[in-house]
Design a protein around this motif. Structure first.
Motif, PDB file in Angstrom:
ATOM      1  N   GLN A  14     -56.786  24.511   0.172  1.00  0.00           N
ATOM      2  CA  GLN A  14     -56.244  23.228   0.095  1.00  0.00           C
ATOM      3  C   GLN A  14     -54.888  23.504   0.791  1.00  0.00           C
ATOM      4  N   SER A  15     -54.263  22.672   1.662  1.00  0.00           N
ATOM      5  CA  SER A  15     -53.071  22.710   2.423  1.00  0.00           C
ATOM      6  C   SER A  15     -52.510  21.328   2.822  1.00  0.00           C
ATOM      7  N   LYS A  16     -51.373  21.142   3.512  1.00  0.00           N
ATOM      8  CA  LYS A  16     -51.147  19.863   3.720  1.00  0.00           C
ATOM      9  C   LYS A  16     -51.568  19.350   5.037  1.00  0.00           C
ATOM     10  N   TRP A  17     -52.535  20.009   5.778  1.00  0.00           N
ATOM     11  CA  TRP A  17     -53.206  19.503   6.918  1.00  0.00           C
ATOM     12  C   TRP A  17     -54.657  19.380   6.610  1.00  0.00           C
ATOM     13  N   VAL A  18     -55.328  20.542   5.932  1.00  0.00           N
ATOM     14  CA  VAL A  18     -56.707  20.255   5.858  1.00  0.00           C
ATOM     15  C   VAL A  18     -57.096  20.990   4.455  1.00  0.00           C
ATOM     16  N   PHE A  41     -59.461  16.270   6.264  1.00  0.00           N
ATOM     17  CA  PHE A  41     -57.950  16.316   6.823  1.00  0.00           C
ATOM     18  C   PHE A  41     -57.049  15.172   6.622  1.00  0.00           C
ATOM     19  N   GLN A  42     -55.702  15.878   6.177  1.00  0.00           N
ATOM     20  CA  GLN A  42     -54.874  14.734   5.457  1.00  0.00           C
ATOM     21  C   GLN A  42     -54.389  13.581   6.433  1.00  0.00           C
ATOM     22  N   HIS A  43     -54.412  14.084   7.684  1.00  0.00           N
ATOM     23  CA  HIS A  43     -53.921  13.064   8.545  1.00  0.00           C
ATOM     24  C   HIS A  43     -54.862  13.042   9.910  1.00  0.00           C
ATOM     25  N   PRO A  44     -54.651  11.717  10.511  1.00  0.00           N
ATOM     26  CA  PRO A  44     -55.572  11.703  11.703  1.00  0.00           C
ATOM     27  C   PRO A  44     -54.946  12.320  12.906  1.00  0.00           C
ATOM     28  N   ALA A  45     -55.714  12.729  14.014  1.00  0.00           N
ATOM     29  CA  ALA A  45     -55.072  13.162  15.210  1.00  0.00           C
ATOM     30  C   ALA A  45     -54.956  12.296  16.353  1.00  0.00           C
ATOM     31  N   PRO A  75     -52.725  16.227  26.058  1.00  0.00           N
ATOM     32  CA  PRO A  75     -51.531  16.569  25.029  1.00  0.00           C
ATOM     33  C   PRO A  75     -52.251  15.804  23.914  1.00  0.00           C
ATOM     34  N   ALA A  76     -51.966  16.556  22.567  1.00  0.00           N
ATOM     35  CA  ALA A  76     -52.923  15.914  21.297  1.00  0.00           C
ATOM     36  C   ALA A  76     -52.191  16.538  20.330  1.00  0.00           C
ATOM     37  N   GLY A  77     -52.387  15.996  19.113  1.00  0.00           N
ATOM     38  CA  GLY A  77     -52.019  16.683  17.942  1.00  0.00           C
ATOM     39  C   GLY A  77     -52.019  15.965  16.600  1.00  0.00           C
ATOM     40  N   GLY A  78     -51.646  16.385  15.544  1.00  0.00           N
ATOM     41  CA  GLY A  78     -51.675  15.576  14.192  1.00  0.00           C
ATOM     42  C   GLY A  78     -50.600  14.718  14.007  1.00  0.00           C
ATOM     43  N   VAL A  79     -50.951  13.570  13.287  1.00  0.00           N
ATOM     44  CA  VAL A  79     -49.945  12.478  13.027  1.00  0.00           C
ATOM     45  C   VAL A  79     -48.971  13.043  11.701  1.00  0.00           C
TER      46      VAL A  79
END
Length: 177
Positions: A14-18, A41-45, A75-79
């Motif tokens: 477990q982590s804050k991202w995945v 995944f904790q947040h969308p991309a 360009p892309a990344g996590g929310v």
């Protein structure tokens, strides 16, 4: 009723991202899968196809640890927590390229790895607003920022120079519209 019933869940990581879970699930028909691995995944991309006045598309060359290569991508990344999707896309473009954009619309939403992951990817199309600074981007992650014509990008796709699934999907959706 759901097709699947979760019988148990073991946390592997477990982590804050995945997160990585090992679930035991039973289908509606009674088949049990005792080891169903799930990437949570904790947040969308988000990602953005950004076009300038010459109809060129903004790309980044990102340094990728897993592949140990530089890869051409949109360009892309996590929310981030509590961040609106469109603002996350605008932030990612600015952080990774030094450009600001006007995002016109969310064009598409999809799951990047159906079957093993719940990761959502939200794709935006936008226009160049202004160039802030070439040194704005994170040089530990980004190797280069460049504008490409449609013909150049189609050739890069044909010659397998673009390998990122988010980018391939984004460009092909943009080109077909």
């Amino acid at each position: 009723m759901s097709f699947f019933k979760r019988n148990s869940r073991e946390v592997i990581y477990q982590s804050k991202w995945v997160n990585l879970f090992r679930d035991s699930v039973t289908t509606k028909t009674g088949t049990t899968y005792p080891e169903y691995h799930v990437l949570d995944f904790q947040h969308p991309a988000v990602g953005a196809v950004v076009v300038n006045s010459k109809n060129e598309i903004l790309m980044i060359q990102a340094r990728r640890y897993i592949q140990n290569q530089n890869m051409w991508e949109i360009p892309a990344g996590g929310v981030e927590d509590q961040e609106e999707l469109v603002l996350a896309a605008e932030r990612e473009v600015k952080e990774e390229t030094g450009y600001t954009v006007e995002l016109l619309k969310q064009d598409y939403f999809y799951f990047s790895s159906i079957g093993i992951s719940n990761q959502e990817f939200h794709l935006y199309f936008g226009q160049l607003k202004e160039h802030i600074s070439q040194t704005t981007f994170d040089s530990d992650e980004i190797n280069d920022v460049k504008w490409f014509s449609k013909a150049e990008l189609l050739n890069m796709i044909r010659t397998n120079e673009i390998k990122d699934g988010f980018t391939l999907t984004a460009l092909l959706l943009y080109f077909q519209s």
